[in-house]
Design a protein around this motif. Structure first.
Motif, PDB file in Angstrom:
ATOM      1  N   TYR A 178       0.920  -1.128   0.116  1.00 55.53           N
ATOM      2  CA  TYR A 178      -0.091  -0.015  -0.043  1.00 55.53           C
ATOM      3  C   TYR A 178       0.733   1.009   0.033  1.00 55.53           C
ATOM      4  N   ILE A 179       0.813   2.147  -0.816  1.00 53.44           N
ATOM      5  CA  ILE A 179       1.171   3.415  -1.104  1.00 53.44           C
ATOM      6  C   ILE A 179       0.375   4.599  -0.932  1.00 53.44           C
ATOM      7  N   GLY A 180       0.414   5.356   0.102  1.00 48.46           N
ATOM      8  CA  GLY A 180      -0.614   6.556  -0.132  1.00 48.46           C
ATOM      9  C   GLY A 180      -0.431   7.290   1.304  1.00 48.46           C
ATOM     10  N   ARG A 181      -1.655   8.213   1.525  1.00 50.28           N
ATOM     11  CA  ARG A 181      -1.846   8.735   2.697  1.00 50.28           C
ATOM     12  C   ARG A 181      -2.116   7.863   3.908  1.00 50.28           C
ATOM     13  N   LEU A 182      -1.846   8.438   5.074  1.00 49.77           N
ATOM     14  CA  LEU A 182      -2.222   7.593   6.315  1.00 49.77           C
ATOM     15  C   LEU A 182      -3.097   8.078   6.993  1.00 49.77           C
ATOM     16  N   ASP A 183      -4.202   8.249   6.121  1.00 42.78           N
ATOM     17  CA  ASP A 183      -5.520   8.818   6.537  1.00 42.78           C
ATOM     18  C   ASP A 183      -6.457   7.532   6.972  1.00 42.78           C
ATOM     19  N   TRP A 184      -6.422   6.988   7.976  1.00 51.05           N
ATOM     20  CA  TRP A 184      -6.681   5.682   8.249  1.00 51.05           C
ATOM     21  C   TRP A 184      -8.282   5.525   8.352  1.00 51.05           C
ATOM     22  N   THR A 185      -9.128   6.667   8.531  1.00 50.05           N
ATOM     23  CA  THR A 185     -10.614   6.405   8.443  1.00 50.05           C
ATOM     24  C   THR A 185     -10.667   6.325   6.890  1.00 50.05           C
ATOM     25  N   HIS A 186     -10.310   7.464   5.949  1.00 50.65           N
ATOM     26  CA  HIS A 186     -10.577   7.686   4.666  1.00 50.65           C
ATOM     27  C   HIS A 186     -10.029   6.508   3.745  1.00 50.65           C
ATOM     28  N   LYS A 187      -8.789   6.264   4.216  1.00 50.46           N
ATOM     29  CA  LYS A 187      -8.000   4.946   3.127  1.00 50.46           C
ATOM     30  C   LYS A 187      -8.286   3.378   3.824  1.00 50.46           C
ATOM     31  N   GLY A 188      -9.250   3.410   4.975  1.00 48.03           N
ATOM     32  CA  GLY A 188      -9.499   2.195   5.375  1.00 48.03           C
ATOM     33  C   GLY A 188      -8.471   1.564   6.001  1.00 48.03           C
ATOM     34  N   LEU A 189      -7.291   2.131   6.580  1.00 45.67           N
ATOM     35  CA  LEU A 189      -6.229   1.589   7.001  1.00 45.67           C
ATOM     36  C   LEU A 189      -6.593   0.516   8.414  1.00 45.67           C
ATOM     37  N   ASP A 190      -7.380   0.843   9.141  1.00 38.93           N
ATOM     38  CA  ASP A 190      -8.017  -0.273  10.073  1.00 38.93           C
ATOM     39  C   ASP A 190      -8.587  -1.349   9.670  1.00 38.93           C
ATOM     40  N   ILE A 191      -9.212  -1.215   8.418  1.00 36.02           N
ATOM     41  CA  ILE A 191      -9.784  -2.431   7.907  1.00 36.02           C
ATOM     42  C   ILE A 191      -8.811  -3.311   7.389  1.00 36.02           C
ATOM     43  N   LEU A 192      -7.779  -2.688   6.601  1.00 38.93           N
ATOM     44  CA  LEU A 192      -6.710  -3.483   6.185  1.00 38.93           C
ATOM     45  C   LEU A 192      -5.666  -3.990   7.156  1.00 38.93           C
ATOM     46  N   ILE A 193      -5.406  -3.487   8.268  1.00 42.38           N
ATOM     47  CA  ILE A 193      -4.617  -4.119   9.171  1.00 42.38           C
ATOM     48  C   ILE A 193      -5.562  -5.200  10.245  1.00 42.38           C
ATOM     49  N   GLU A 194      -6.784  -5.034  10.375  1.00 38.88           N
ATOM     50  CA  GLU A 194      -7.477  -5.963  10.739  1.00 38.88           C
ATOM     51  C   GLU A 194      -7.567  -7.298  10.033  1.00 38.88           C
ATOM     52  N   ALA A 195      -7.694  -7.081   8.560  1.00 40.68           N
ATOM     53  CA  ALA A 195      -7.976  -8.187   7.810  1.00 40.68           C
ATOM     54  C   ALA A 195      -6.772  -8.698   7.881  1.00 40.68           C
ATOM     55  N   VAL A 196      -5.526  -8.201   7.630  1.00 46.93           N
ATOM     56  CA  VAL A 196      -4.035  -8.920   7.679  1.00 46.93           C
ATOM     57  C   VAL A 196      -3.939  -9.812   8.927  1.00 46.93           C
ATOM     58  N   SER A 197      -4.434  -9.225  10.057  1.00 50.06           N
ATOM     59  CA  SER A 197      -4.190  -9.747  11.104  1.00 50.06           C
ATOM     60  C   SER A 197      -4.659 -11.151  11.419  1.00 50.06           C
ATOM     61  N   LYS A 198      -5.925 -11.109  10.762  1.00 52.89           N
ATOM     62  CA  LYS A 198      -6.936 -12.254  10.834  1.00 52.89           C
ATOM     63  C   LYS A 198      -6.397 -13.450  10.298  1.00 52.89           C
ATOM     64  N   THR A 199      -5.907 -12.996   8.842  1.00 50.17           N
ATOM     65  CA  THR A 199      -5.722 -13.861   7.906  1.00 50.17           C
ATOM     66  C   THR A 199      -4.762 -15.264   8.371  1.00 50.17           C
ATOM     67  N   SER A 304     -14.545  -9.246   4.907  1.00 45.37           N
ATOM     68  CA  SER A 304     -14.616  -9.295   3.136  1.00 45.37           C
ATOM     69  C   SER A 304     -13.003  -9.214   2.715  1.00 45.37           C
ATOM     70  N   VAL A 305     -12.583  -8.136   3.268  1.00 41.17           N
ATOM     71  CA  VAL A 305     -11.262  -8.059   2.753  1.00 41.17           C
ATOM     72  C   VAL A 305     -10.186  -9.048   3.084  1.00 41.17           C
ATOM     73  N   LYS A 306     -10.222  -9.839   4.301  1.00 41.88           N
ATOM     74  CA  LYS A 306      -9.472 -11.130   4.662  1.00 41.88           C
ATOM     75  C   LYS A 306     -10.215 -12.224   3.543  1.00 41.88           C
ATOM     76  N   GLU A 307     -11.297 -12.449   3.415  1.00 39.21           N
ATOM     77  CA  GLU A 307     -11.402 -13.445   2.296  1.00 39.21           C
ATOM     78  C   GLU A 307     -10.902 -13.333   0.942  1.00 39.21           C
ATOM     79  N   ALA A 308     -10.920 -11.922   0.593  1.00 39.24           N
ATOM     80  CA  ALA A 308     -10.265 -11.411  -0.681  1.00 39.24           C
ATOM     81  C   ALA A 308      -8.889 -11.875  -0.568  1.00 39.24           C
ATOM     82  N   ILE A 309      -8.035 -11.436   0.352  1.00 42.34           N
ATOM     83  CA  ILE A 309      -6.829 -11.830   0.623  1.00 42.34           C
ATOM     84  C   ILE A 309      -6.348 -13.390   0.223  1.00 42.34           C
TER      85      ILE A 309
END
Length: 353
Positions: A178-199, A304-309
């Motif tokens: 991921y390359i971009g701003r660290l605006d976690w709400t807008h860019k959904g970084l909280d979603i991404l981190i949770e998904a990666v942690s669970k996979t 859903s992100v976890k499943e996509a990964i």
């Protein structure tokens, strides 16, 4: 046709608006007389395509001919108080204008700082929007999610097609980028981190590159620590130029899990190098990704992100083909020449109404 673009941009290319506004002007200059007026008075484009901004008074009369009497003015973004003063000059001179919100008017964007924006829109921005010939949305998704006006058109951002990146060496794991701003709400970084942690994907790694702003890096780092996945997710400083290309060359997939977007340049750029992607519905690019089979899509939630990964990992033999499809998507749908020609034609239609 004479077109004046008005923007408040600088040279920080981590912002999609800063990156894309000069490209719109450059591309449209092949089909019309075009200039950029930057209300910040920072040079961001060739001198022959940028006119000096001398303030609100007598705008656009002081611009050099023919830009002192343009056929249409294009405002980039909505939430700029300088525009609230400028558009009144245009109305008094019977000069039409369009607004490119760059995602600012989607339902998701307007929910952020809701009451502050609601008051500002009632007092300042609703009339600015209402008097515009149209809002220029960047994607069909942004079009559907934008409710501040019924007068809307779709003209996307473009992307140059780059030389295909070197393919990463075969390995057993999975490297996400991921390359971009660290605006976690807008860019959904909280979603991404949770998904990666669970996979349970073996050997998964996620590299996040982005600038610190208003303490956001500490917030994102705290999320990584909270989910106990510091061994999987690595934070880095912003990356540009050849260093960015090198990151594309050694990742398997680019991932973006935004809650809302106009049109995310990070995803387009990754695909332009032949990188397959994982994207949420909030990016407004899932329809195109699915149409061209250029990667994997998900709803805008962690499960859903976890499943996509995990699906992507199981289908790793398809990554190369999907990367080729990603380049085809960019070449077919987002050629700057085609987009600029379409924009000029739509502006002519608006001024003929």
């Amino acid at each position: 046709m004479v077109i004046v673009h008005v923007a408040g941009v600088n040279t920080n290319m981590i912002s999609g608006v800063n990156a894309v506004v000069p490209q719109h002007v450059n591309a449209q200059s092949q089909f019309a007389q075009v200039c950029l007026v930057n209300v910040r008075n920072i040079n961001v484009i060739d001198d022959d395509l940028q006119c000096e901004y001398k303030g609100v008074k007598n705008f656009p009369d002081y611009l050099p001919a023919p830009f002192d009497r343009p056929d249409i003015v294009v405002f980039h973004e909505v939430n700029n108080f300088e525009y609230v003063r400028l558009y009144k000059n245009l109305l008094s001179r019977h000069i039409p204008y369009v607004i490119v919100p760059h995602g600012e008017n989607t339902r998701g964007a307007l929910r952020k700082k809701f009451w502050k924006k609601k008051i500002a829109y009632i007092l300042f921005f609703n009339r600015f929007i209402r008097k515009a010939k149209a809002l220029q949305c960047l994607s069909s998704g942004e079009y559907e999610e934008t409710r501040t006006s019924d007068k809307k058109i779709i003209i996307p951002n473009g992307m140059e097609l780059h030389e295909r990146r070197d393919r990463p060496a075969k390995h057993d794991g999975m490297r996400l980028l991921y390359i971009g701003r660290l605006d976690w709400t807008h860019k959904g970084l909280d979603i991404l981190i949770e998904a990666v942690s669970k996979t349970d994907v073996p050997g998964i790694e996620l590299d996040i590159f982005g600038p610190d702003y208003a303490g956001r890096r500490a917030v994102v780092t705290g999320m990584i620590e909270k989910h106990g996945c510091a061994d999987k997710i690595h934070m880095h400083e912003p990356v540009f130029g050849e260093d960015k290309v090198a990151e594309y060359a050694c990742c398997d997939l680019f991932i973006q899990t935004s809650r809302f977007e106009g049109l995310p340049l990070g995803l387009l750029e990754a695909m332009s190098y032949g990188v397959p992607v994982i994207a949420t519905e909030g990016t407004n690019l899932t329809k195109e990704i699915e149409k061209y089979d250029a990667g994997f899509t998900a709803r805008t939630d962690a499960e859903s992100v976890k499943e996509a990964i995990e699906i992507a990992f199981r289908e790793k033999d398809d990554w190369e083909r999907k990367g080729d499809n990603a380049r085809t998507l960019v070449e077919t749908e987002f050629s700057w020449k085609n987009i600029a020609k379409e924009a000029v034609e739509k502006y002519k239609e608006l001024t003929d109404e």
